[in-house]
Design an enzyme around this catalytic site. Structure first.
Site, PDB file in Angstrom:
ATOM      1  N   ILE A 156       0.909  -1.148   0.000  1.00  0.00           N
ATOM      2  CA  ILE A 156       0.000   0.000   0.000  1.00  0.00           C
ATOM      3  C   ILE A 156       0.947   1.196   0.000  1.00  0.00           C
ATOM      4  CG2 ILE A 156      -1.769   1.302   1.241  1.00  0.00           C
ATOM      5  CD1 ILE A 156      -2.826  -1.339   2.348  1.00  0.00           C
ATOM      6  N   PRO A 157       1.125   1.813  -1.165  1.00  0.00           N
ATOM      7  CA  PRO A 157       2.278   2.694  -1.394  1.00  0.00           C
ATOM      8  C   PRO A 157       2.176   4.096  -0.793  1.00  0.00           C
ATOM      9  CG  PRO A 157       0.928   2.594  -3.355  1.00  0.00           C
ATOM     10  CD  PRO A 157       0.313   1.639  -2.369  1.00  0.00           C
ATOM     11  N   CYS A 158       2.258   4.173   0.518  1.00  0.00           N
ATOM     12  CA  CYS A 158       2.244   5.480   1.179  1.00  0.00           C
ATOM     13  C   CYS A 158       3.487   6.292   0.847  1.00  0.00           C
ATOM     14  CB  CYS A 158       2.056   5.324   2.677  1.00  0.00           C
ATOM     15  SG  CYS A 158       3.257   4.258   3.477  1.00  0.00           S
ATOM     16  N   HIS A 159       4.529   5.637   0.351  1.00  0.00           N
ATOM     17  CA  HIS A 159       5.736   6.375  -0.057  1.00  0.00           C
ATOM     18  C   HIS A 159       5.463   7.265  -1.268  1.00  0.00           C
ATOM     19  CE1 HIS A 159       5.826   2.615  -2.394  1.00  0.00           C
ATOM     20  NE2 HIS A 159       6.445   3.317  -3.335  1.00  0.00           N
ATOM     21  N   ARG A 160       4.349   7.043  -1.962  1.00  0.00           N
ATOM     22  CA  ARG A 160       3.989   7.844  -3.136  1.00  0.00           C
ATOM     23  C   ARG A 160       3.220   9.108  -2.775  1.00  0.00           C
ATOM     24  NH1 ARG A 160       1.964   2.585  -6.434  1.00  0.00           N
ATOM     25  NH2 ARG A 160       4.004   1.606  -6.623  1.00  0.00           N
TER      26      ARG A 160
END
Length: 161
Positions: free
Chosen positions: A128-132
């Site tokens: 779940i790409p919270c880094h984006r």
């Protein structure tokens, strides 16, 4: 009851948790909110089928590919947090959103700070790409796994920030 396995990523060791059918957690071992969304016992079980699948996904991802998630994710959190995490899951590989953009998708009155709290408690790192998620004007902001890791994940996806 949850099962766990470890994965040695190029950015540090990950702990992966599953209920046996879905991935419920992925954390860098030293990140904020480590294991905060998984209650109960966790038993090491490296040979679980879903763990083999998710490890192959991570191998491909860290080798610069954009693998498809073909397994179930089941993050535990409030309705609001799950709504934010669903939006995170829809951010395409190599693209970003800001906290403010996510807030507007939820409600015109939603604050970027509230979204930031939910993003920071994402229990399934990288998948779940919270880094984006970036700050206003594309500024690099916090990441529970550390800004150095966020920077490396963005570079891996060839995202300019």
């Amino acid at each position: 009851m949850y099962f766990s396995t470890d994965y040695a990523s190029p950015l540090g060791d990950l702990l992966i948790a599953s209920d046996g059918e879905a991935i419920c957690g992925v954390w860098f071992l030293d990140q904020k909110h480590f294991k905060s969304s998984v209650d109960g016992d966790m038993i090491q079980k490296d040979d679980l089928a879903i763990f083999k699948t998710v490890k192959r996904w991570f191998d491909d991802y860290f080798n610069g590919l954009n693998p498809e998630i073909s397994f179930k994710l089941k993050p535990h959190g409030s309705d609001f947090r799950r709504k934010v995490w669903k939006i995170l899951s829809e951010i395409p590989y190599g693209e970003t959103l800001t906290y403010g953009e996510i807030a507007k998708r939820i409600s015109p009155a939603m604050s970027a700070q509230a979204v930031g709290g939910a993003v920071g408690h994402n229990p399934i790192a990288v998948l779940i790409p919270c880094h984006r998620v970036l700050g206003a004007n594309g500024n690099l902001t916090g990441y529970a796994g550390g800004l150095d890791r966020k920077t490396e994940l963005l570079k891996l996806e060839k995202i300019k920030f």
